[in-house]
Design a protein around this motif. Sequence first.
Motif, PDB file in Angstrom:
ATOM      1  N   PHE A 200       0.836  -1.203   0.000  1.00  0.00           N
ATOM      2  CA  PHE A 200       0.000   0.000   0.000  1.00  0.00           C
ATOM      3  C   PHE A 200       0.867   1.248   0.000  1.00  0.00           C
ATOM      4  O   PHE A 200       2.055   1.217   0.349  1.00  0.00           O
TER       5      PHE A 200
ATOM      6  N   ARG B 219      -3.564   4.064  -2.658  1.00  0.00           N
ATOM      7  CA  ARG B 219      -3.898   2.766  -3.251  1.00  0.00           C
ATOM      8  C   ARG B 219      -3.398   1.644  -2.351  1.00  0.00           C
ATOM      9  O   ARG B 219      -2.363   1.762  -1.682  1.00  0.00           O
ATOM     10  N   ILE B 220      -4.163   0.548  -2.363  1.00  0.00           N
ATOM     11  CA  ILE B 220      -3.789  -0.631  -1.596  1.00  0.00           C
ATOM     12  C   ILE B 220      -3.891  -1.855  -2.500  1.00  0.00           C
ATOM     13  O   ILE B 220      -4.848  -1.983  -3.278  1.00  0.00           O
TER      14      ILE B 220
END
Length: 224
Positions: free
Chosen positions: A114, A145-146
Amino acid sequence: MRSDLFKPEYQAQPPTAPGMSLQHAKAIKYVVNGECHARQGSMVAFRGNLQFEVKSQGVGNFLRRAVTGEGLPLMAVRGQGEVWFAHNSQNCFVMDLDQPGEALSINGRNVLCFDPTLSYEIKMVGGAGMTGGGLFNCHFTGQGRIGLISDGEPIIIPVSSQAPVYVDTDAVVGWSANLHTSINQSQSFGSMLRGGSGEAMQLALQGEGFVIVQPSELKPPPGQ
């Protein structure tokens, strides 16, 4: 030299912008320009000037991991370059938290990597308690974002106040963090006395959001 291995979909492409993207269904590529975070041991290849270090998670998260065995062993990847992450050939997906106030509750075993712009905390799942054997998840907030992994192709189930969803705690990947959680008992005492159905209790999710379920009930290794 010729081979199907040289198909375009298998080729590592030159980086175009910093950040993560899917290399293909089983791996995530991260173009690092500074730092990113990932589960320990998930790096399968890299190029460039990168260093990998155990990431401190703060005293609170360290104690929760020590006491519960839950959470996520993390590493920080620092420098400039490209790194590829994968885990046991599991399916990979990228999720964007792009709106202020969005939050995800994710099982630690399903986190791959992440952005450092996301905040991470180990939290006890509300309503689970000791009835569910204790259930702790990784709570992500912020914008970024992950990268997630799933043992097989996941099922995304909408949750609404009119239609709560009940999930096996060994199969659930994560859910919208605003959902209300509790333990649901779907088996009578008499049935349990006769050996049980194997589906005695589930995690109940209520509210407005979604839940991610993997088509597997694989239990995580001890300590993860």
